[in-house]
Design a protein around this motif. Structure first.
Motif, PDB file in Angstrom:
ATOM      1  N   SER A  83      49.772   2.280  -1.981  1.00 24.49           N
ATOM      2  CA  SER A  83      47.680   2.253  -1.951  1.00 24.49           C
ATOM      3  C   SER A  83      47.399   2.449  -0.574  1.00 24.49           C
ATOM      4  O   SER A  83      45.757   2.915   0.369  1.00 24.49           O
ATOM      5  N   PHE A 121      44.825   6.209 -12.617  1.00 22.16           N
ATOM      6  CA  PHE A 121      44.858   7.248 -11.829  1.00 22.16           C
ATOM      7  C   PHE A 121      45.880   8.652 -12.362  1.00 22.16           C
ATOM      8  O   PHE A 121      44.842   9.244 -13.404  1.00 22.16           O
ATOM      9  N   ARG A 164      49.618   7.852  -7.916  1.00 27.06           N
ATOM     10  CA  ARG A 164      48.106   6.965  -7.132  1.00 27.06           C
ATOM     11  C   ARG A 164      47.181   8.053  -6.550  1.00 27.06           C
ATOM     12  O   ARG A 164      47.408   9.418  -6.561  1.00 27.06           O
TER      13      ARG A 164
END
Length: 517
Positions: A83, A121, A164
């Motif tokens: 993240s 993603f 990501r």
């Protein structure tokens, strides 16, 4: 058991299992990887699914308890901890250099990250951005999402990554990875040294049953049903697909669409709007009338695609390897006489340029460094330099005729371990810093780093002598070694080297006094 030993055990299972069924030809060649699975299993037709832990070192295997799921959808691998900035997680798969591979990734979310939409993603192969993975619509319909591309193996290994991006903070995931070797004739109009193909749609016309795949298609390509507005025709044709360079399945020619009493036929296909780009388009035809043939013109969006196409019961394929499309697409078949036009199937691929890859010697050196250092950043996976937005933390790369690592700055990262001698293979380095970590052991011989201008190793636990080879680094302008456990004599040539900013104290135990930096 080591990951290397585990890989060869799984590979032995694959080869021995393949050998036991090879008499049932044709068989798929390649690897089928069941992501998150605990062990091998059987795929449709007796092919083995291999668990993924021999091909990847990151991520967490997860199980889904939803009823009615296919075995390969009931497990997945999730990649938490991604993240903070862009980060890629890569499967490293052994391949045959120079072979063409159909790469298929499949995703079924199953709500593993809680309620809400699935994460969005990126997919990356080696150094090439492939596509964005967005499974939201399919998941809302209770279905899995599959992505298929065709790539050339440029080395002995291919890295297939999920990554990501800025679209979501949720964890990327993957359910399965298939790597299927294609024969040389398939899609051979594309220069795969420069480009790759990403599937948009592959359809069997005049057919409304389940997806057609292996064993009908020897490469397990998925053929979606498509009815459209035409008149459906069905007949069993004896088409020798070995004579067709794209090697389509024979069954594709047993159904078709034709016009309903008209010499003109119109199809809106693909059944979705396409972004303006260049595409590979292949269309498949066979005449279902015994002993007859039919001739017609083929148009795409009003532009002639093929003039006076003569279709017989032997079947044929016509294609364009660089056709511009945008928005909705209309396929028009126009005949001047009877029999009326007919079409059996089609494929559309997006064409995208291959990204480059980091020079092999630099990749090998960095992989060796990963094994010697603990707490390496999470994003050290896949190609070190490419795609540029996914380059590894601490690494700066060149953009010339070769992609080389020119700077390695790993300062203040909480690293421990030792520096391997192979770090000297990064011969394009101008800057090298491991300052303020907990690196121990000897400073390796760096005499091959002829371009090195700055070497910062201060505030670590290095011991032993200063390597005498450092005096050969004539481009060196900064050498910071203070606050280590170094001993011995300081090479006099370093102290006298003009233009060199030298910091050797405090924190070492030399037998000769260092010069004041």
């Amino acid at each position: 058991m080591s990951s290397c030993s585990l890989f060869f055990l799984l590979l032995f299972f694959f080869i021995s299992h393949f050998s036991s069924i090879q008499s049932q030809t044709p068989r798929i060649r390649g690897l089928l990887v069941d992501c998150g699975a605990a062990g091998p299993s059987e795929a449709a037709g007796g092919l083995p699914w291999l668990p993924d832990y021999a091909f990847i070192a990151t991520g967490i295997p997860r199980n889904l308890s939803l009823p009615g799921l296919l075995p390969t959808l009931s497990t997945l691998r999730s990649f938490p901890g991604a993240s903070h900035g862009r980060c890629k997680f890569c499967y490293t798969v052994p391949v045959f250099r120079g072979s063409r591979y159909l790469v298929r990734t499949t995703y079924f979310y199953g709500g593993i990250n809680g309620p809400g939409d699935p994460p969005v993603f990126d997919q990356i192969v080696d150094g090439t951005f492939w596509t964005v993975v967005n499974t939201t619509a399919d998941y809302g319909a209770g279905a899995a999402s599959s992505y298929e591309g065709v790539f050339l193996a440029r080395g002995a290994k291919m890295k297939v990554c999920v990554a990501r991006n800025e679209y979501t903070d949720s964890d990327p995931f993957i359910s399965s990875l298939e790597m299927i070797i294609l024969e040389d004739s398939v899609y051979n109009s594309t220069d795969f040294t420069q480009n790759a193909l990403g599937l948009i749609v592959r359809s069997r016309f005049g057919y409304d049953g389940p997806i057609m795949r292996y064993p009908d298609d020897r490469f397990d390509r998925y053929w979606q049903p498509f009815i459209g507005d035409g008149q459906v025709m069905r007949n069993v044709l004896n088409v020798s697909v070995s004579d067709l360079w794209n090697l389509p399945p024979e069954n594709i020619f047993s159904t078709a669409l034709t016009s309903d009493g008209s010499n003109n036929m119109e199809l809106q296909w693909p059944p979705m709007s396409l972004p303006s780009s260049r595409y590979y388009v292949a269309l498949y035809f066979a005449d279902m009338s015994n002993g007859n043939s039919r001739t017609f013109d083929v148009f795409i969006n009003g532009y002639i695609f093929y003039h006076n196409l003569e279709v017989t019961s032997s079947g044929l394929v016509v294609f364009a390897n660089n056709w511009n499309l945008s928005g909705l697409t209309r396929i028009s078949l126009r005949s001047e006489s009877v029999p009326h036009p007919i079409i059996s199937g089609g494929e559309v691929f997006g064409i995208f340029s291959l990204g480059r890859i980091t020079t092999t010697r630099d990749v090998i050196a960095l992989e060796s460094l990963k094994k010697s250092i603990s707490n390496i950043p999470l994003d050290w996976d896949g190609d070190p330099c490419l795609p540029h937005e996914y380059s590894w933390t601490g690494i700066t790369c060149s953009n010339g005729s070769q992609i080389r690592v020119v700077s390695l700055n790993m300062s203040n990262m909480g690293l421990s371990g030792t520096l391997p001698p192979t770090i000297a293979n990064l011969t394009a380095l101008t800057d090298l810093s491991f300052a303020s970590n907990n690196i121990s052991g000897l400073i390796p011989d760096l005499k091959r780093l002829r371009r090195l201008e700055r070497l910062h190793l201060q505030d670590n636990q290095f011991d032993g002598n200063i390597p005498s080879s450092l005096v050969n680094l004539t481009s060196l302008r900064e050498l910071f070694l203070e606050n280590n456990n170094l001993t011995g004599q300081i090479p006099s040539s370093l102290i006298k080297q003009p233009g060199l900013k030298l910091r050797l104290s405090p924190g070492n135990n030399f037998t000769s006094a260092p010069a004041v930096g």
